[in-house]
Design a protein around this motif. Structure first.
Motif, mmCIF file in Angstrom:
data_model
loop_
_atom_site.group_PDB
_atom_site.id
_atom_site.type_symbol
_atom_site.label_atom_id
_atom_site.label_comp_id
_atom_site.label_asym_id
_atom_site.label_seq_id
_atom_site.Cartn_x
_atom_site.Cartn_y
_atom_site.Cartn_z
ATOM 1 N N PHE A 59 51.267 26.255 33.346
ATOM 2 C CA PHE A 59 50.511 27.059 32.668
ATOM 3 C C PHE A 59 49.590 27.369 33.751
ATOM 4 O O PHE A 59 49.010 26.847 34.581
ATOM 5 C CB PHE A 59 50.125 26.868 31.390
ATOM 6 N N VAL A 60 48.751 28.616 33.277
ATOM 7 C CA VAL A 60 47.653 28.919 34.321
ATOM 8 C C VAL A 60 46.594 28.479 33.478
ATOM 9 O O VAL A 60 45.988 28.743 32.369
ATOM 10 C CB VAL A 60 47.676 30.513 34.562
ATOM 11 N N SER A 61 45.701 27.828 34.290
ATOM 12 C CA SER A 61 44.356 27.120 33.749
ATOM 13 C C SER A 61 43.094 28.157 33.746
ATOM 14 O O SER A 61 43.126 29.125 34.390
ATOM 15 C CB SER A 61 43.956 25.791 34.689
ATOM 16 N N GLY A 62 42.404 27.866 32.783
ATOM 17 C CA GLY A 62 41.123 28.690 32.515
ATOM 18 C C GLY A 62 39.975 28.266 33.456
ATOM 19 O O GLY A 62 38.760 28.847 33.176
ATOM 20 N N HIS A 63 40.040 27.270 34.455
ATOM 21 C CA HIS A 63 38.914 26.609 35.117
ATOM 22 C C HIS A 63 37.889 27.560 35.491
ATOM 23 O O HIS A 63 36.861 27.606 35.595
ATOM 24 C CB HIS A 63 39.304 25.424 35.911
ATOM 25 N N HIS A 64 38.661 28.629 36.319
ATOM 26 C CA HIS A 64 38.022 29.673 37.242
ATOM 27 C C HIS A 64 36.939 30.371 36.201
ATOM 28 O O HIS A 64 35.787 30.445 36.487
ATOM 29 C CB HIS A 64 38.854 30.262 37.928
ATOM 30 N N ILE A 238 48.834 29.544 41.709
ATOM 31 C CA ILE A 238 47.569 30.149 41.266
ATOM 32 C C ILE A 238 46.416 29.347 40.856
ATOM 33 O O ILE A 238 45.119 29.619 40.920
ATOM 34 C CB ILE A 238 48.243 31.053 39.856
ATOM 35 N N ASN A 239 46.540 28.120 40.135
ATOM 36 C CA ASN A 239 45.856 27.327 39.815
ATOM 37 C C ASN A 239 45.165 26.638 40.991
ATOM 38 O O ASN A 239 43.957 26.462 40.887
ATOM 39 C CB ASN A 239 46.340 26.111 39.022
ATOM 40 N N ARG A 240 45.548 26.663 42.242
ATOM 41 C CA ARG A 240 44.991 25.954 43.427
ATOM 42 C C ARG A 240 43.895 27.215 43.953
ATOM 43 O O ARG A 240 42.902 26.793 44.419
ATOM 44 C CB ARG A 240 46.045 25.955 44.668
ATOM 45 N N THR A 241 43.970 28.339 43.856
ATOM 46 C CA THR A 241 43.233 29.427 44.230
ATOM 47 C C THR A 241 42.242 29.748 42.979
ATOM 48 O O THR A 241 41.172 30.388 43.461
ATOM 49 C CB THR A 241 43.800 30.818 44.707
ATOM 50 N N GLY A 242 42.526 29.855 41.967
ATOM 51 C CA GLY A 242 41.792 29.984 40.771
ATOM 52 C C GLY A 242 42.361 31.463 40.140
ATOM 53 O O GLY A 242 42.239 32.429 40.992
ATOM 54 N N ALA A 243 42.681 31.462 38.793
ATOM 55 C CA ALA A 243 43.061 32.792 38.272
ATOM 56 C C ALA A 243 42.064 33.804 37.946
ATOM 57 O O ALA A 243 40.983 33.356 37.704
ATOM 58 C CB ALA A 243 43.980 32.337 36.973
ATOM 59 N N ALA A 244 42.565 34.961 37.935
ATOM 60 C CA ALA A 244 41.492 35.982 37.510
ATOM 61 C C ALA A 244 41.143 35.860 35.994
ATOM 62 O O ALA A 244 42.041 35.380 35.270
ATOM 63 C CB ALA A 244 42.032 37.362 37.847
ATOM 64 N N ALA A 245 39.855 36.433 35.658
ATOM 65 C CA ALA A 245 39.685 36.595 34.299
ATOM 66 C C ALA A 245 40.638 37.239 33.516
ATOM 67 O O ALA A 245 41.034 38.490 34.011
ATOM 68 C CB ALA A 245 38.241 36.923 34.162
ATOM 69 N N LEU A 246 40.734 36.925 32.282
ATOM 70 C CA LEU A 246 41.668 37.623 31.269
ATOM 71 C C LEU A 246 41.144 39.014 31.269
ATOM 72 O O LEU A 246 41.690 39.947 30.949
ATOM 73 C CB LEU A 246 41.949 36.887 29.983
ATOM 74 N N ALA A 247 39.764 39.138 31.028
ATOM 75 C CA ALA A 247 39.133 40.500 30.950
ATOM 76 C C ALA A 247 39.279 41.296 32.135
ATOM 77 O O ALA A 247 39.192 42.640 31.944
ATOM 78 C CB ALA A 247 37.557 40.168 31.027
ATOM 79 N N ASP A 248 39.820 40.826 33.197
ATOM 80 C CA ASP A 248 40.207 41.766 34.251
ATOM 81 C C ASP A 248 41.515 42.519 34.126
ATOM 82 O O ASP A 248 41.886 43.413 34.883
ATOM 83 C CB ASP A 248 40.098 40.943 35.548
ATOM 84 N N LEU A 249 42.523 42.152 33.060
ATOM 85 C CA LEU A 249 43.636 42.752 32.972
ATOM 86 C C LEU A 249 43.375 44.179 32.420
ATOM 87 O O LEU A 249 42.593 44.136 31.570
ATOM 88 C CB LEU A 249 44.624 41.785 32.110
ATOM 89 N N PRO A 250 44.317 45.122 32.812
ATOM 90 C CA PRO A 250 43.916 46.327 32.180
ATOM 91 C C PRO A 250 44.337 46.435 30.740
ATOM 92 O O PRO A 250 45.223 45.390 30.348
ATOM 93 C CB PRO A 250 45.107 47.281 33.177
#
Length: 545
Positions: A59-64, A238-250
């Motif tokens: 899964f994609v983490s929300g740490h970022h 993705i988790n190594r670099t940090g996922a974009a915020a969900l708010a950034d999704l269109p």
């Protein structure tokens, strides 16, 4: 001290919040982080620390995003190679806030950077009361050892053995174990249904901790390692670099029927998330069915991957939004929109719909009796499930392998597909229809219904006294029986493997492993699993599913 587990059933993922004196730490957050922010606000806590036990692959983490919104530092194992701002932690490092002490244990094996976290509440005792084990130690299982590029599964399994026996098992038997995953996670093979355990219980009942030697442990974990889903490597990166915020999704566009048709003609995949009966009754030709009710995101990642453009079909706008969110949790972000008005809108335009007949196990039994040489019975469960019992003459093709093995089936002959309960088989029917199989049927209720109806079940041959196992060892005295515990139907399976008896208890409906144990005698092993299963079911509300 405040301590809370947050459990996300659809991904079998557990995350944690620990608070003391107004400060909190969040461990292994899911991608949508609003629940942690809301909970911290309710408890009067400021999130000051975010900790990852490893770079998660499922899964994609929300740490970022959590760090960006609340300002804490992110802590991750020194071997992770993370490219976002973080604190690299090593053995013995401590994170202190209020009366809480979090001490880091380096526990490579599942991945090279894996850590576990000893949790001490100084108001209670100077000794740790719990350990957050990430994917190193599960309830009844351990983490799969094949998720770090540059290391073979055998190398990682050896490291995992050292971590378990050198770092975790020396902890006191009363130390509570809180893992990052539960039953159904793809990061293990037979994770139990309980949400926590103790070191003492795992020492007694966890099959992986019973290996006689480091070499035996390596063979146990790697001789028949389940296939790793293709999206795992992408999610870890993705988790190594940090996922974009969900708010950034269109925003999710609403598409009319002809817009969906045009998108499909340009290569978009139509993903139908409705219940299997609705899909069977009528669906867009060529669509893939993965119902929102089960482990939807994990199967979507496994079957579809992260590179496809997707159009959603759902029962309503709310479920379309939920489907999109759950895809984003595993890194699937290329969602072009959803069919506005659902399948009814498609019908109103007089566009073609296809159907998949839903048949009962009684229908299947009649088909086999009358047309044995014509009908193909396809079992899409996992190999371990197959070995514990299957329909005579059925062909095993696990769902995650079906796309590349279906060419062994005859597309001109009828195919009746079943799994344990009907969820995976419905996915399989949609894949077969996309591949050109026209005579495809879904067996409702699956193998559980077949057994409950009293039809013949093929099981390991006691006369041959052998069944292929993970350790390639002999199984003796295979037995299974059904009982009721607290008004729940439970199947108890036991057998002798090597010098020990193994037993497990499964909830027949809705279907989940409740407990596993080993013992010197069959009675001892069964007594342990029944006690643990009884404790769990006594706390579980019995509701219709």
């Amino acid at each position: 001290m405040y301590f809370e587990q947050f459990y996300l059933s659809c991904l079998a993922h557990a995350s944690y919040m620990i608070g003391s004196d107004g400060v909190a730490a969040v461990v292994d957050p899911q991608r949508d982080v609003e629940l942690y922010i809301d909970e911290a606000r309710k408890k009067g806590l400021r999130i000051g620390h975010v900790i990852e036990t490893h770079l998660h692959a499922d899964f994609v983490s929300g740490h970022h995003e959590l760090a960006a919104r609340t300002g804490p530092q992110i802590y991750v194992g020194a071997g992770a190679g993370a490219t976002f701002p973080h604190v690299a932690v090593r053995e013995g490092d401590e994170i202190r806030f209020g009366r809480c002490v979090l001490r880091i244990l380096e526990t490579p094996g599942h991945t090279v950077e894996s850590i576990c976290i000893l949790v001490t509440d100084l108001e209670r005792s100077p000794e740790p009361f719990a350990v957050l084990t990430g994917d190193t130690l599960f309830i009844g299982d351990v983490g799969r050892p094949d998720l770090s590029p540059g290391h073979t599964p055998q190398q990682l399994a050896g490291l995992l053995y050292d971590s378990l026996h050198g770092k975790l098992l020396p902890l006191g038997d009363e130390t509570c174990v809180y893992p990052a995953h539960g039953a159904g996670s793809l990061c293990g093979r037979q994770i139990g249904a309980e949400r926590f355990s103790t070191i003492g219980k795992e020492r007694q009942t966890n099959y992986a901790l019973k290996a006689a030697s480091r070499e035996d442990f390596i063979h146990l974990l790697t001789d028949a390692l389940p296939e790793r889903p293709g999206y795992f490597a992408r999610d870890a990166e993705i988790n190594r670099t940090g996922a974009a915020a969900l708010a950034d999704l269109p925003p999710l566009p609403a598409l009319d029927a002809y817009a969906v048709l045009r998108a499909q003609q340009k290569g978009a995949l139509v993903l139908d998330t409705r219940p299997q009966t609705q899909f069977g009754a009528g669906h867009i030709p060529g669509s893939v069915h993965i119902a929102l009710s089960g482990q939807y995101a994990a199967w979507a990642g496994t079957i579809i991957g992260l590179e496809a453009d997707i159009v959603l079909v759902a029962e309503d706008t709310e479920r379309a939004s939920e489907a999109r969110m759950r895809l984003a949790r595993v890194g699937m972000e290329r969602v072009a929109g959803y069919l506005d008005g659902g399948v009814e809108a498609w019908k109103r335009e007089n566009l073609t719909l296809e159907q998949v007949p839903q048949i009962t196990v009684q229908d299947l039994a009649r088909l086999i009796a009358e047309k044995r040489d014509q009908v193909q019975v396809l079992d899409v469960r996992r190999q371990g499930e197959w070995k514990e019992g299957h329909i005579e003459d059925a062909r095993l093709k696990p769902l995650n392998q079906l796309a590349r093995t279906m060419d062994e089936l005859d597309p001109q002959r009828p195919v009746a597909v079943h799994c344990k309960g009907g969820y995976r088989s419905s996915i399989a029917t949609s894949l077969l229809r996309r591949a050109g199989f026209r005579l495809v049927m879904n067996v409702t209720g699956g193998f559980d219904a077949w057994k409950a109806a009293g039809f013949h079940v093929a099981t390991p041959d006691a006369a041959r006294n052998y069944v292929q196992s993970w350790s390639r060892a002999k199984v003796e005295g295979y037995q299974e029986r059904k009982i009721e515990l607290h008004n729940w139907p439970v199947q108890v399976i036991s057998y002798k493997l090597g010098g020990l008896f193994h037993a497990k208890a499964d909830n027949v409906s809705p279907g989940a492993n409740l407990a596993r144990a080993t013992g010197g005698t069959r009675e001892e092993a069964e007594q342990v699993v029944l006690a643990r299963a009884g404790e769990l079911l006594a706390r579980t509300q019995h509701r219709a599913v």
